[in-house]
Design a protein around this motif. Structure first.
Motif, short mmCIF file in Angstrom:
data_model
loop_
_atom_site.label_atom_id
_atom_site.label_comp_id
_atom_site.label_asym_id
_atom_site.label_seq_id
_atom_site.Cartn_x
_atom_site.Cartn_y
_atom_site.Cartn_z
N PHE A 67 3.06 4.74 -4.62
CA PHE A 67 2.24 5.27 -5.71
C PHE A 67 1.38 6.46 -5.27
CE2 PHE A 67 2.55 0.56 -6.17
CZ PHE A 67 3.53 0.56 -7.14
N TRP A 68 1.51 6.89 -4.02
CA TRP A 68 0.71 8.03 -3.56
C TRP A 68 1.27 9.31 -4.16
CZ3 TRP A 68 0.34 7.05 2.47
CH2 TRP A 68 -0.32 5.81 2.68
N GLN A 69 0.44 10.03 -4.90
CA GLN A 69 0.90 11.25 -5.57
C GLN A 69 1.18 12.37 -4.57
OE1 GLN A 69 1.51 11.37 -8.98
NE2 GLN A 69 1.12 9.18 -8.80
N GLN A 70 0.33 12.48 -3.56
CA GLN A 70 0.50 13.51 -2.52
C GLN A 70 0.40 12.81 -1.16
OE1 GLN A 70 -2.74 16.09 -4.13
NE2 GLN A 70 -1.13 17.64 -4.26
N PRO A 71 1.51 12.27 -0.68
CA PRO A 71 1.46 11.41 0.50
C PRO A 71 0.93 12.07 1.77
CG PRO A 71 3.73 11.81 -0.20
CD PRO A 71 2.85 12.32 -1.28
N VAL A 72 1.27 13.32 2.01
CA VAL A 72 0.80 13.98 3.25
C VAL A 72 -0.72 14.16 3.19
CG1 VAL A 72 0.92 16.06 4.68
CG2 VAL A 72 3.01 15.11 3.66
N GLU A 73 -1.23 14.61 2.04
CA GLU A 73 -2.68 14.77 1.89
C GLU A 73 -3.39 13.42 2.01
OE1 GLU A 73 -0.39 16.22 0.13
OE2 GLU A 73 -0.92 18.31 -0.29
N TYR A 74 -2.75 12.37 1.48
CA TYR A 74 -3.37 11.04 1.56
C TYR A 74 -3.39 10.55 3.01
CZ TYR A 74 -5.00 6.54 -0.04
OH TYR A 74 -5.78 5.44 -0.25
N LEU A 75 -2.30 10.76 3.72
CA LEU A 75 -2.26 10.40 5.14
C LEU A 75 -3.35 11.13 5.92
CD1 LEU A 75 1.61 10.42 5.59
CD2 LEU A 75 0.15 8.45 6.08
N ASN A 76 -3.62 12.36 5.57
CA ASN A 76 -4.68 13.11 6.25
C ASN A 76 -6.06 12.55 5.94
OD1 ASN A 76 -2.92 14.81 7.60
ND2 ASN A 76 -2.97 16.39 6.01
N GLU A 77 -6.22 11.97 4.75
CA GLU A 77 -7.46 11.26 4.43
C GLU A 77 -7.61 10.02 5.33
OE1 GLU A 77 -10.33 11.16 1.76
OE2 GLU A 77 -9.93 13.01 2.86
N VAL A 78 -6.51 9.28 5.50
CA VAL A 78 -6.53 8.10 6.38
C VAL A 78 -6.88 8.55 7.80
CG1 VAL A 78 -5.18 6.21 7.36
CG2 VAL A 78 -4.86 6.87 4.95
N TYR A 79 -6.27 9.63 8.24
CA TYR A 79 -6.53 10.19 9.58
C TYR A 79 -8.02 10.49 9.74
CZ TYR A 79 -6.01 13.46 13.54
OH TYR A 79 -6.11 14.10 14.76
N ARG A 80 -8.60 11.09 8.72
CA ARG A 80 -10.00 11.50 8.78
C ARG A 80 -10.95 10.33 8.99
NH1 ARG A 80 -14.07 11.50 5.36
NH2 ARG A 80 -12.82 10.85 3.54
N VAL A 81 -10.70 9.21 8.30
CA VAL A 81 -11.65 8.08 8.37
C VAL A 81 -11.33 7.11 9.51
CG1 VAL A 81 -12.17 8.28 5.91
CG2 VAL A 81 -10.44 6.62 6.67
N LEU A 82 -10.24 7.36 10.25
CA LEU A 82 -9.85 6.50 11.38
C LEU A 82 -10.46 7.04 12.67
CD1 LEU A 82 -7.95 4.11 12.29
CD2 LEU A 82 -6.20 5.86 12.70
N LYS A 83 -10.99 6.14 13.49
CA LYS A 83 -11.52 6.56 14.79
C LYS A 83 -10.40 7.12 15.67
CE LYS A 83 -15.38 3.30 14.74
NZ LYS A 83 -16.03 2.13 15.39
N ASP A 84 -10.81 7.91 16.67
CA ASP A 84 -9.81 8.61 17.50
C ASP A 84 -8.84 7.67 18.20
OD1 ASP A 84 -10.70 11.09 16.75
OD2 ASP A 84 -12.04 11.34 18.46
N ASN A 85 -9.32 6.52 18.62
CA ASN A 85 -8.45 5.55 19.31
C ASN A 85 -7.98 4.44 18.37
OD1 ASN A 85 -10.90 4.33 18.98
ND2 ASN A 85 -11.00 3.44 21.03
N GLY A 86 -8.11 4.67 17.07
CA GLY A 86 -7.79 3.65 16.08
C GLY A 86 -6.30 3.51 15.81
N THR A 87 -5.96 2.51 14.99
CA THR A 87 -4.58 2.22 14.61
C THR A 87 -4.47 2.13 13.10
OG1 THR A 87 -4.21 0.95 16.64
CG2 THR A 87 -2.67 0.56 14.83
N PHE A 88 -3.43 2.75 12.57
CA PHE A 88 -3.12 2.67 11.15
C PHE A 88 -1.75 2.02 11.00
CE2 PHE A 88 -1.33 5.27 7.39
CZ PHE A 88 -1.70 4.30 6.47
N VAL A 89 -1.69 0.92 10.24
CA VAL A 89 -0.42 0.23 9.99
C VAL A 89 -0.03 0.43 8.53
CG1 VAL A 89 0.71 -2.03 9.84
CG2 VAL A 89 -0.63 -1.43 11.87
N LEU A 90 1.14 1.01 8.33
CA LEU A 90 1.68 1.33 7.00
C LEU A 90 2.95 0.51 6.79
CD1 LEU A 90 1.98 3.10 4.44
CD2 LEU A 90 2.98 4.87 5.89
N THR A 91 2.93 -0.38 5.81
CA THR A 91 4.03 -1.32 5.58
C THR A 91 4.59 -1.14 4.17
OG1 THR A 91 2.99 -2.88 7.12
CG2 THR A 91 4.66 -3.77 5.63
N PHE A 92 5.91 -1.07 4.08
CA PHE A 92 6.54 -0.82 2.77
C PHE A 92 7.96 -1.37 2.74
CE2 PHE A 92 7.52 2.63 5.61
CZ PHE A 92 8.85 2.95 5.35
#
Length: 216
Positions: free
Chosen positions: A126-151
């Motif tokens: 449902f993400w309208q602009q997935p790359v821009e949304y991923l960059n939002e996730v990147y922004r709020v994640l700490k430098d040594n953090g982990t993002f798990v995307l499941t689909f």
């Protein structure tokens, strides 16, 4: 199911509303719990971390997260007002550790580098602009953090009658390519399968899904 019923189901899967939305929220929790618990496991949660979940639904799984380590803080964010209120209701006893935020679906209303771990299950369609949304996730994640995307994988999702309505589907390679266009630099792909009850309420089906572990 008639075409109109399928369209309504698809709309509620994207953004559950009202009494029907509460029912859909319960059903999504039941059918997605395997994917959700696998995602939580993949995060490798440690003491004192701040966890963000994007698209929490009714958040019946929050206890499973808070039991993973000591002194955790969970934030759930969702576009559905119905799910926002239901998640707060179901997790009232965890209110000192769990917060729920209602938002408009594109900009994450948090400061840069707020979260140690971020995850999302079955929202990417449902993400309208997935790359821009991923960059939002990147922004709020700490430098040594982990993002798990499941689909759910495209081959599986295409067999579901409601995904013809406003779902954008991906296979693992397509999602990897999309992530590579964002600021994220590293990812690991894990493909899974499980037996689940269909969201149309009929037979048990084999779901093929992907867990992407993504790092800066």
């Amino acid at each position: 199911m008639e075409k109109n019923e399928l369209k309504i189901l698809a709309q509620h899967l994207a953004n559950p509303q009202g009494e029907k939305g509460l029912e859909i929220g319960e059903m999504m929790h039941a059918t997605n719990i395997g994917m959700t618990l696998e995602s939580i496991k993949t995060l490798l949660i440690e003491d004192d971390e701040h966890i963000l979940e994007i698209g929490h639904g009714n958040a019946g799984h929050v206890k499973s997260i808070l039991n993973k380590a000591q002194n955790l803080h969970y934030t759930g964010i969702d576009i559905s007002e119905t799910m926002h209120h239901e998640a707060k209701r179901l997790n009232e006893k965890f209110k000192d550790q769990a917060a729920f935020v209602l938002y408009e679906g594109t900009k994450l209303p948090f400061r840069d580098k707020t979260f140690d771990k971020i995850f999302t299950v079955n929202t990417v369609y449902f993400w309208q602009q997935p790359v821009e949304y991923l960059n939002e996730v990147y922004r709020v994640l700490k430098d040594n953090g982990t993002f798990v995307l499941t689909f759910g994988q495209r081959d599986f999702m295409e067999k579901l009658p409601f995904t013809q309505f406003d779902f954008t589907l991906y296979n693992s390679d397509e999602m990897e390519e999309t992530v590579s266009k964002s600021h994220f630099k590293r990812m690991k792909i894990s493909e899974k399968e499980e037996e689940v009850k269909s969201k149309t309420g009929k037979d048990t089906i084999t779901r093929n899904y992907t867990v992407l572990t993504i790092k800066k």
